[in-house]
Scaffold this active site. Structure first.
Site, short mmCIF file in Angstrom:
data_model
loop_
_atom_site.label_atom_id
_atom_site.label_comp_id
_atom_site.label_asym_id
_atom_site.label_seq_id
_atom_site.Cartn_x
_atom_site.Cartn_y
_atom_site.Cartn_z
N HIS A 227 0.87 -1.17 0.00
CA HIS A 227 0.00 0.00 0.00
C HIS A 227 0.91 1.23 0.00
O HIS A 227 1.84 1.33 0.81
CB HIS A 227 -0.86 0.04 1.26
CG HIS A 227 -2.02 -0.91 1.24
ND1 HIS A 227 -1.90 -2.24 0.99
CD2 HIS A 227 -3.35 -0.68 1.46
CE1 HIS A 227 -3.11 -2.81 1.05
NE2 HIS A 227 -4.00 -1.89 1.33
N GLU A 230 -2.07 6.03 -0.51
CA GLU A 230 -3.51 6.03 -0.19
C GLU A 230 -3.81 7.37 0.49
O GLU A 230 -4.54 8.20 -0.02
CB GLU A 230 -3.88 4.85 0.71
CG GLU A 230 -5.35 4.81 1.12
CD GLU A 230 -5.68 3.66 2.09
OE1 GLU A 230 -4.75 3.06 2.66
OE2 GLU A 230 -6.89 3.40 2.29
N ASP A 308 -11.22 -3.55 -1.66
CA ASP A 308 -10.47 -3.24 -0.44
C ASP A 308 -11.06 -3.96 0.78
O ASP A 308 -10.59 -5.03 1.14
CB ASP A 308 -10.39 -1.73 -0.22
CG ASP A 308 -9.15 -1.31 0.57
OD1 ASP A 308 -8.31 -2.18 0.88
OD2 ASP A 308 -9.00 -0.11 0.87
N1 HPA Z 1 -5.31 0.68 3.90
C1 HPA Z 1 -4.35 0.25 4.71
N2 HPA Z 1 -4.45 -0.84 5.43
C2 HPA Z 1 -5.58 -1.55 5.37
C3 HPA Z 1 -6.62 -1.14 4.57
C4 HPA Z 1 -6.48 0.01 3.79
O1 HPA Z 1 -7.37 0.45 3.03
N3 HPA Z 1 -7.59 -2.05 4.73
C5 HPA Z 1 -7.16 -2.97 5.60
N4 HPA Z 1 -5.93 -2.66 6.00
ZN ZN Z 2 -6.10 -2.09 1.17
#
Ligand code: HPA
Ligand code: ZN
Length: 407
Positions: A227, A230, A308
């Site tokens: 990730h 975001e 997600d």
């Molecule tokens: N972002 C970061 N960590 C996470 C997410 C997310 O959208 N969903 C579950 N863990």
């Molecule tokens: Zn995620």
């Protein structure tokens, strides 16, 4: 397959032919027919957290089965608590929800519920994140977690015709040392997951914090994703690429703030696994019409649509597709958009054995899939070797109140 699209972003063995081909017929699809076509289209889901598929009803059922008390009187009351202001406000409740998972069967039941739901949305391939540290920290053995999830993946192929794989995520609010320990605990089960990822509280926990553990995972032959971008800045996307050497970036929507980064992502065809309803629920964008999926596609990026944490964010795959396409005007009539951009957003894909487009309805296609469901392979190599690369308010410890107590 609808639109004749093949893409490179899944870790499946069809990677040698990933060049997209676009069927001209897409140009002739009227906007009012688009939702039905999006629903019917075979899809790959490349960004979903299996713990984020725990519906309130299942949370309550598992709590009762395991004698875990939860601080909500009813399913409705719990659902009402899903009013998030940012990523951390979601993570606090997401980790708490996961504390009802104790036994192998609990992990199986959670994954199976998602896989059935995914099959109903014509998802033919899914790569599911799981967060082992959330469970091992509560004394649940790694074996319990991995075996329950993996058994559901195996059954998905034989009973639903869905290919499903697991990606182990390290929690970035914990230390790299903790990630190394988790990797050690998981290695006896290395044939049951295909790669590693990085999730949880992003801001304040840049990818480079996990440089050494990702380097080790790379040596071990795992696929790498993380990730980044975001809520965090474009710099985090750069370091996911250049330090962690990830093959895909999860989310990545902040990349539009950095033109050089956009060029890099386009040039190297690094897929972004975008999650529009998640971004909406976590206030990354003020409303869906302001989402930048169209801008990412118009800039030539490989951007895909994913759910997600579907139980928390108000929609599984088809909901993400239909709501996002409607709100952003992603049709050929959208100014600046083209047949090509719309097709790429669809992240449509056809893993081996998956159904081809035949003009059948979604439900008949789902039953076709069940008929065609392949038996599990007899003596297959470890998963992480079997699937080749595609070409490719942060808290210092576990978030407060993260666990509901056993009664
Ligand atoms: N972002 C970061 N960590 C996470 C997410 C997310 O959208 N969903 C579950 N863990
Ligand atoms: Zn995620």
């Amino acid at each position: 397959m609808l639109c004749g699209i093949t893409t490179q972003q899944q870790f499946a063995p069809t990677m040698t032919d990933f060049r997209p081909t676009y069927d001209k017929s897409f140009d002739r699809i009227a906007a009012d027919r688009l939702p039905a076509l999006l629903r019917a289209m075979p899809k790959a889901e490349l960004h979903m957290h299996i713990e984020g598929s725990l519906e309130p009803e299942l949370i309550f059922a598992l709590a009762q089965r395991n004698g875990v008390s939860i601080p909500y009187a009813s399913v409705e009351e719990l659902r009402k608590a899903y009013a998030f202001t940012n990523l951390q406000s979601f993570l606090d409740i997401y980790y708490a929800g996961a504390s009802v998972l104790l036994k192998e069967q609990d992990f199986y039941d959670m994954a199976w519920a998602y896989l059935e739901r995914a099959a109903a949305d014509n998802v033919v391939h899914t790569e599911m994140f799981f967060d082992p540290q959330t469970h091992t920290a509560r004394g649940v053995p790694m074996e319990t977690v991995v075996n329950g999830l993996h058994r559901a993946c195996t059954d998905a192929r034989s009973k639903l015709g869905v290919s499903a794989a697991l990606i182990l995520c390290f929690l970035r609010h914990l230390s790299e040392e903790d990630a190394f320990e988790t990797l050690e605990q998981a290695l006896p089960y290395r044939d049951k997951f295909i790669g590693v990822g990085l999730d949880s509280s992003e801001v304040g926990h840049p990818p480079e914090k996990f440089a050494r553990v990702f380097a080790r995972c790379r040596e071990l032959g795992f696929h790498l994703v993380a990730h980044a971008g975001e809520e965090g800045p474009p710099e985090y996307v750069w370091s996911a690429l250049d330090v962690l050497k990830v093959e895909r970036v999860d989310h990545g929507v902040q990349s539009t703030k950095d033109p050089e980064l956009m060029k890099r992502l386009a040039k190297d065809r690094i897929p972004l696994t975008v999650c529009p309803l998640s971004n909406l629920k976590l206030c990354v964008f003020p409303d869906l019409s302001k989402h930048n999926l169209g801008a990412l596609l118009d800039a030539g990026l490989v951007a895909t649509v994913n759910s997600d944490d579907p139980a928390y964010f108000g929609g599984y795959m088809n909901q993400n597709f239909t709501e996002t396409f409607a709100a952003t005007g992603l049709t050929r009539n959208r100014p600046g958009s083209s047949r090509r951009t719309v097709s790429r957003a669809a992240s449509s894909t056809r893993p081996p054995g998956a159904p081809t487009s035949s003009g059948s309805t979604p439900s008949s296609r789902a039953s076709d899939r069940r008929r065609r469901a392949a038996p599990p392979a007899a003596a297959s190599p470890p998963a992480h070797r079997r699937w080749l690369p595609a070409t490719p308010s942060a808290s210092p410890a576990a978030p407060a109140g993260a666990e509901w107590r056993r009664a």
